[in-house]
Design an enzyme around this catalytic site. Structure first.
Site, PDB file in Angstrom:
ATOM      1  N   PRO A  76       0.827  -1.206   0.000  1.00 24.49           N
ATOM      2  CA  PRO A  76       0.000   0.000   0.000  1.00 24.49           C
ATOM      3  C   PRO A  76       0.864   1.260   0.000  1.00 24.49           C
ATOM      4  O   PRO A  76       1.833   1.360   0.747  1.00 24.49           O
ATOM      5  CB  PRO A  76      -0.798  -0.095   1.298  1.00 24.49           C
ATOM      6  CG  PRO A  76      -0.718  -1.517   1.703  1.00 24.49           C
ATOM      7  CD  PRO A  76       0.583  -2.025   1.183  1.00 24.49           C
ATOM      8  N   GLY A 133       1.400  22.981   8.285  1.00 26.14           N
ATOM      9  CA  GLY A 133       1.180  23.509   9.626  1.00 26.14           C
ATOM     10  C   GLY A 133       1.117  22.458  10.713  1.00 26.14           C
ATOM     11  O   GLY A 133       1.076  22.799  11.890  1.00 26.14           O
ATOM     12  N   ARG A 134       1.122  21.183  10.363  1.00 28.02           N
ATOM     13  CA  ARG A 134       1.095  20.138  11.384  1.00 28.02           C
ATOM     14  C   ARG A 134       2.506  19.902  11.894  1.00 28.02           C
ATOM     15  O   ARG A 134       3.485  20.040  11.166  1.00 28.02           O
ATOM     16  CB  ARG A 134       0.524  18.832  10.838  1.00 28.02           C
ATOM     17  CG  ARG A 134      -0.890  18.915  10.281  1.00 28.02           C
ATOM     18  CD  ARG A 134      -1.859  19.432  11.341  1.00 28.02           C
ATOM     19  NE  ARG A 134      -3.242  19.349  10.931  1.00 28.02           N
ATOM     20  CZ  ARG A 134      -3.908  20.335  10.361  1.00 28.02           C
ATOM     21  NH1 ARG A 134      -3.316  21.459  10.082  1.00 28.02           N
ATOM     22  NH2 ARG A 134      -5.178  20.202  10.052  1.00 28.02           N
TER      23      ARG A 134
END
Length: 72
Positions: free
Chosen positions: A2, A11-12
């Site tokens: 996957p 911004g994280r």
């Protein structure tokens, strides 16, 4: 294997992204019946002035910090 591509506004923190990849990796491996080391997660992060919907840039439409708890 996957390959998960996450698109989001910048911004994280590194800590937030680490928690996210741990959770998404564990869930993906369990649901898809693969080893966790086979799961790849990539972040595409965008400035709000480079992202628009409904004909308006998000930096104008929503302002600074929109989408974060406590900033809405």
């Amino acid at each position: 294997m996957p390959f998960i591509n996450v698109k989001m506004a910048k911004g994280r923190t590194v800590e937030q992204k680490q928690k996210f990849v741990e959770a998404i990796t564990k869930a993906s491996a369990e649901i898809l019946n693969v080893k966790e080391e086979w799961v790849t997660v990539v972040f595409d992060e965008y400035e709000r002035e480079s992202w628009a919907s409904g004909g308006t840039l998000h930096s104008i439409k929503f302002g600074e910090g929109y989408g974060k708890i406590g900033a809405e």
